[in-house]
Design an enzyme around this catalytic site. Structure first.
Site, mmCIF file in Angstrom:
data_model
loop_
_atom_site.group_PDB
_atom_site.id
_atom_site.type_symbol
_atom_site.label_atom_id
_atom_site.label_comp_id
_atom_site.label_asym_id
_atom_site.label_seq_id
_atom_site.Cartn_x
_atom_site.Cartn_y
_atom_site.Cartn_z
ATOM 1 N N CYS A 1 -81.475 -14.948 61.155
ATOM 2 C CA CYS A 1 -82.172 -15.159 59.894
ATOM 3 C C CYS A 1 -82.783 -16.547 59.905
ATOM 4 O O CYS A 1 -82.501 -17.340 60.795
ATOM 5 C CB CYS A 1 -81.196 -15.077 58.734
ATOM 6 S SG CYS A 1 -80.161 -13.609 58.795
ATOM 7 N N GLU B 1 -92.077 -7.658 83.124
ATOM 8 C CA GLU B 1 -92.425 -8.437 81.938
ATOM 9 C C GLU B 1 -93.596 -7.790 81.183
ATOM 10 O O GLU B 1 -93.569 -7.678 79.950
ATOM 11 C CB GLU B 1 -92.746 -9.885 82.347
ATOM 12 C CG GLU B 1 -93.318 -10.755 81.248
ATOM 13 C CD GLU B 1 -92.463 -10.855 79.996
ATOM 14 O OE1 GLU B 1 -91.291 -10.429 80.016
ATOM 15 O OE2 GLU B 1 -92.980 -11.325 78.969
ATOM 16 N N ASN C 1 -77.100 -18.212 58.062
ATOM 17 C CA ASN C 1 -77.615 -17.617 59.299
ATOM 18 C C ASN C 1 -76.442 -17.555 60.265
ATOM 19 O O ASN C 1 -75.790 -18.577 60.497
ATOM 20 C CB ASN C 1 -78.742 -18.495 59.858
ATOM 21 C CG ASN C 1 -79.188 -18.039 61.238
ATOM 22 O OD1 ASN C 1 -79.057 -16.868 61.581
ATOM 23 N ND2 ASN C 1 -79.694 -18.952 62.029
ATOM 24 N N GLY C 2 -76.168 -16.381 60.819
ATOM 25 C CA GLY C 2 -75.044 -16.233 61.745
ATOM 26 C C GLY C 2 -74.247 -14.990 61.377
ATOM 27 O O GLY C 2 -74.727 -14.133 60.635
ATOM 28 N N HIS D 1 -88.685 8.533 95.366
ATOM 29 C CA HIS D 1 -87.255 8.860 95.339
ATOM 30 C C HIS D 1 -86.848 9.450 93.988
ATOM 31 O O HIS D 1 -85.676 9.399 93.619
ATOM 32 C CB HIS D 1 -86.433 7.617 95.689
ATOM 33 C CG HIS D 1 -86.747 7.104 97.055
ATOM 34 N ND1 HIS D 1 -86.317 7.733 98.199
ATOM 35 C CD2 HIS D 1 -87.525 6.066 97.469
ATOM 36 C CE1 HIS D 1 -86.778 7.083 99.260
ATOM 37 N NE2 HIS D 1 -87.520 6.073 98.836
ATOM 38 N N GLU E 1 -92.485 -3.744 73.236
ATOM 39 C CA GLU E 1 -92.017 -4.386 72.015
ATOM 40 C C GLU E 1 -93.084 -4.503 70.940
ATOM 41 O O GLU E 1 -92.755 -4.479 69.763
ATOM 42 C CB GLU E 1 -91.329 -5.732 72.283
ATOM 43 C CG GLU E 1 -92.173 -6.819 72.833
ATOM 44 C CD GLU E 1 -91.380 -8.103 73.106
ATOM 45 O OE1 GLU E 1 -90.390 -8.372 72.430
ATOM 46 O OE2 GLU E 1 -91.795 -8.851 74.014
ATOM 47 N N TRP F 1 -82.603 -10.877 58.613
ATOM 48 C CA TRP F 1 -82.668 -9.811 59.618
ATOM 49 C C TRP F 1 -81.274 -9.184 59.577
ATOM 50 O O TRP F 1 -80.300 -9.790 60.027
ATOM 51 C CB TRP F 1 -82.977 -10.399 60.985
ATOM 52 C CG TRP F 1 -83.180 -9.387 62.062
ATOM 53 C CD1 TRP F 1 -84.218 -8.513 62.188
ATOM 54 C CD2 TRP F 1 -82.327 -9.151 63.187
ATOM 55 N NE1 TRP F 1 -84.054 -7.753 63.322
ATOM 56 C CE2 TRP F 1 -82.905 -8.123 63.952
ATOM 57 C CE3 TRP F 1 -81.125 -9.705 63.618
ATOM 58 C CZ2 TRP F 1 -82.326 -7.639 65.111
ATOM 59 C CZ3 TRP F 1 -80.552 -9.230 64.779
ATOM 60 C CH2 TRP F 1 -81.147 -8.202 65.519
ATOM 61 N N ARG G 1 -88.065 -15.074 62.359
ATOM 62 C CA ARG G 1 -86.620 -15.022 62.600
ATOM 63 C C ARG G 1 -85.962 -13.838 61.894
ATOM 64 O O ARG G 1 -84.783 -13.552 62.114
ATOM 65 C CB ARG G 1 -85.952 -16.312 62.116
ATOM 66 C CG ARG G 1 -86.429 -17.556 62.827
ATOM 67 C CD ARG G 1 -85.727 -18.766 62.290
ATOM 68 N NE ARG G 1 -84.317 -18.724 62.539
ATOM 69 C CZ ARG G 1 -83.712 -19.187 63.622
ATOM 70 N NH1 ARG G 1 -84.419 -19.744 64.573
ATOM 71 N NH2 ARG G 1 -82.412 -19.104 63.758
ATOM 72 N N LYS H 1 -93.648 -6.350 77.268
ATOM 73 C CA LYS H 1 -94.634 -6.744 76.249
ATOM 74 C C LYS H 1 -95.188 -5.505 75.556
ATOM 75 O O LYS H 1 -95.288 -5.465 74.343
ATOM 76 C CB LYS H 1 -95.804 -7.533 76.865
ATOM 77 C CG LYS H 1 -95.541 -8.960 77.271
ATOM 78 C CD LYS H 1 -95.326 -9.943 76.151
ATOM 79 C CE LYS H 1 -93.912 -10.035 75.717
ATOM 80 N NZ LYS H 1 -92.923 -10.701 76.474
ATOM 81 N N LYS I 1 -87.016 -13.242 66.601
ATOM 82 C CA LYS I 1 -87.437 -14.172 67.645
ATOM 83 C C LYS I 1 -86.255 -14.671 68.475
ATOM 84 O O LYS I 1 -86.306 -14.670 69.689
ATOM 85 C CB LYS I 1 -88.183 -15.348 67.011
ATOM 86 C CG LYS I 1 -88.686 -16.384 68.008
ATOM 87 C CD LYS I 1 -89.768 -15.817 68.889
ATOM 88 C CE LYS I 1 -90.277 -16.802 69.922
ATOM 89 N NZ LYS I 1 -91.041 -16.134 70.974
HETATM 90 O O1 M6R Z 1 -84.965 -17.464 73.199
HETATM 91 P P1 M6R Z 1 -84.652 -16.727 74.476
HETATM 92 O O2 M6R Z 1 -85.602 -17.060 75.567
HETATM 93 O O3 M6R Z 1 -83.212 -16.905 74.915
HETATM 94 O O4 M6R Z 1 -84.835 -15.201 74.115
HETATM 95 C C1 M6R Z 1 -84.535 -14.199 75.050
HETATM 96 C C2 M6R Z 1 -85.103 -12.863 74.631
HETATM 97 O O5 M6R Z 1 -84.545 -12.449 73.416
HETATM 98 C C3 M6R Z 1 -86.627 -12.898 74.485
HETATM 99 O O6 M6R Z 1 -87.244 -13.328 75.656
HETATM 100 C C4 M6R Z 1 -87.161 -11.495 74.115
HETATM 101 O O7 M6R Z 1 -86.982 -10.619 75.173
HETATM 102 C C5 M6R Z 1 -88.635 -11.589 73.705
HETATM 103 N N1 M6R Z 1 -88.843 -10.903 72.469
HETATM 104 C C6 M6R Z 1 -89.553 -10.957 74.665
HETATM 105 O O8 M6R Z 1 -90.875 -11.060 74.276
#
Ligand code: M6R
Length: 616
Positions: A2, A487, A100-101, A510, A494, A74, A27, A491, A611
């Site tokens: 959050c 990667e 937050n937590g 395979h 997500e 969140w 967040r 992208k 995030k």
């Molecule tokens: O803040 P961090 O780099 O530790 O975050 C790791 C992942 O949560 C982050 O890279 C996530 O996969 C992204 N949403 C990808 O775009």
């Protein structure tokens, strides 16, 4: 995860709080709320939905209080709803809290409070906190100023889990208490006013001077003073940290979305990452005290991270092995932390995290330290939790990354880890001077290569128009191209919600090739001229089965292939194979972005994601 914001000063708190929340929406964004003190009474406005709902509520209710706390949520415990939104208050409405937590023992605490006659109304873990504070406050006999602080400390002593808290009490209308444990919180000092937030960009337009609280440090705030207390409630002094970013670097700056802005910021971010590391004869990591004797004793390197940061590790593993001749493994933090990894004092563990707050990555780091490994954190956020745990911290200096989908953090992580590999190799004398020199030159050329790659934008927009209705997309690559494909695929998933998978090109036959049917979209990456023939023949196998193919290739590779067999060819500039991810990922970041736009989705805030993932 959050976001929290707080204000104490002479201005109307509620509008400052809503503005701060808008910057923290990445967040969490399923509900939002705020509380201010109005004529000695706590007033709460909250509802489910985005911060813009709170903005409307705030406009309708003329709150004039100059002390307030706010939260964008969140959900972790309890559905998004008005009742589960923060701030939460005790049942007498005398204490208000944003959190937050996660409070892991909240069921036990809820039972304890109910036995004491408290009536808790939400499904959240947070609601126990204001009630516990109230419980301890009523047990206090003294009448001094620190009575509320003691009650907060006693409540925190009972909490198991992570928390960043802002606390208001109606008996202290000119004060606020903040405390943190394993969740981020920063305090910004202005002139006769104090700003609090989960991270710096939310309040960067008000101040550049910040105090970073460590675990279980308390701050007792008035508009003109910040008093710090340790966990024994002993007063201590703290130095402020000055931040050089300006507010514009965390605003959209004319771009439609943060993600697009951050994709375009990659040349600058890489320049900043490389910074002064390559200024002398050798690559410079002045903050590391790792000499030849130590590095020669290292028999394995572990790179541990989550999501995109883990993909950066996958891209750099071959570079480290080639240059340093040290066996390198890459692991997902949430796997590593539970598998009793074989590491000891001869292991060097590198943890990559843009936010520096990812719970699994931090837990993996703590485990490595327990097992006597040396630990390095590579992060983008100064003073983040991970930097307080690691033996050494290296900052990527990519600037604030706001969009949930990571872009510039990824490319700058690869650049930084490549520099680190060069530094180790130079210290160990384990790679030829020529290889290292060429790699350094290629690193310095990266910003202009990315700029050139960004010119593919119109081609990418056209491809996105033909792809946005797809249900499935496959990504292929070999070696480092496979790591980049992972990667690029993440992208797309997500932010466009299209199902996609990545496969090593040679692995298709395979099993996976059974999924290929007429019209299916396959995206291939080919940059290694030694492997062109192999990968192209794998792609030909799927073309024969009706797949539509888009390939990303280096200029050299493009001159080696029969272009007529592919539906789309995106050509990017040549660079070292070890840096190829940084260039080839760019058009694929743009492709994911434009597909998401074609679908009319919220690019910066994809569903179900946040995030930084500060929970397990
Ligand atoms: O803040 P961090 O780099 O530790 O975050 C790791 C992942 O949560 C982050 O890279 C996530 O996969 C992204 N949403 C990808 O775009």
């Amino acid at each position: 995860m959050c976001g929290i914001v707080g204000y104490i000063g002479n201005q109307k708190a509620s509008s400052i709080l809503v503005n701060g929340l808008l910057k923290l929406e990445y967040r969490g964004y399923d509900s939002a709320g705020l509380a201010t003190i109005e004529n000695g009474k706590i007033e709460v406005l909250k509802d489910k939905g985005r911060v813009k709902n709170l903005y409307e509520l705030e406009k309708k209710n003329n709150l004039t209080g100059t002390v307030g706390i706010a939260h964008t949520r969140w959900a972790t415990h309890g559905m998004p709803s008005k009742i589960n939104s923060h701030p939460h208050t005790d049942e007498t409405n005398s204490i208000a809290v944003v959190h937050n937590g996660i409070i892991e023992n909240y069921i036990e605490l809820k039972k304890f409070l109910e036995e004491k006659g408290y009536n808790l109304v939400s499904d959240t873990d947070t609601e126990v906190i204001p009630n516990l504070i109230h419980y301890f406050y009523t047990k206090e006999t003294g009448n001094d100023k620190l009575k509320i602080l003691r009650a907060v400390k006693n409540a925190c002593d009972k909490l198991v889990g992570s928390f960043a808290l802002e606390i208001l009490s109606k008996d202290y209308p000119d004060n606020m208490i903040v405390v943190r444990k394993d969740s981020p919180l920063v305090i910004g000092k202005g002139f006769d006013e104090i700003y609090i937030a989960s991270d710096i960009p939310a309040i960067l337009s008000y101040t550049r001077d910040f105090y970073l609280l460590d675990n279980l440090e308390f701050a007792f705030l008035s508009r003109d003073s910040i008093k710090f207390y340790n966990n024994n409630l002993e007063k201590f002094q703290k130095e402020a940290t000055s931040i050089s970013w300006n507010a514009a670097s965390s605003d959209k700056n004319g771009y439609e979305d943060y993600m697009l802005k951050e994709i375009y910021e990659q040349p600058t971010a890489i320049r900043e990452t490389i910074g002064s590391r390559l200024d002398g004869e050798n690559c410079n990591f002045y903050e590391l005290n790792l000499d030849k004797k130590y590095l020669s004793s290292v028999n394995q390197i572990y790179i541990v991270a989550c999501g995109t940061a883990m993909h950066a590790g996958l891209s750099v593993k071959p570079t480290i092995e080639k240059l340093c001749k040290i066996h390198t493994q890459v692991d997902i933090a949430s796997e590593f932390r539970y598998k009793d990894p074989l590491i000891d004092q001869n292991t060097l563990c590198i943890f990559i995290s843009q936010s520096g707050e990812t719970a699994d990555t931090i837990a993996a780091l703590k485990l490595s330290k327990k097992k006597k490994a040396t630990t390095i954190a590579v992060t983008n956020v100064i003073g983040s939790s991970i930097t307080r745990e690691a033996d050494y911290s290296i900052y990527t200096h990519a600037g604030p990354e706001i969009a949930v989908a990571s872009t510039k953090a990824y490319t700058s992580q690869i650049a930084m880890l490549t520099l680190l590999a060069i530094y180790f190799a130079e210290t160990l004398d384990s790679a030829s001077k020529d290889i290292i020199q060429t790699l350094k030159e290629n690193l310095l050329e990266l910003p202009s290569k990315i700029e050139e790659t960004l010119e593919t934008i119109d081609q990418i927009k056209d491809i996105s128009k033909t792809m946005f209705k797809e249900k499935d997309v496959f990504y292929l690559g070999r070696g480092i191209d496979y790591a980049t494909a992972e990667e690029a695929c993440l992208k797309l998933k997500e932010i466009s919600y299209i199902h996609s998978e990545t496969y090593a090109a040679g692995e298709l036959k395979h099993g996976t090739i059974a999924l290929i049917e007429e019209g299916i979209n396959v995206i291939g990456i080919i940059t290694d001229s030694n492997l062109v023939k192999k990968t192209v023949s794998n792609i030909e196998e799927i073309i024969t089965r009706g797949a539509k193919t888009t390939i990303v290739v280096s200029t050299t590779v493009s001159s080696m292939i029969d272009k007529s067999i592919f539906d789309n060819i995106i050509v990017v500039p040549d660079t070292s194979i070890f840096l190829s991810s940084i260039v080839t990922v760019v058009p694929l970041q743009l492709l994911a972005y434009y597909i998401s736009k074609e679908k009319g989705l919220d690019v910066d805030k994809p569903r179900n994601l946040a995030k930084s993932v500060t929970v397990e």
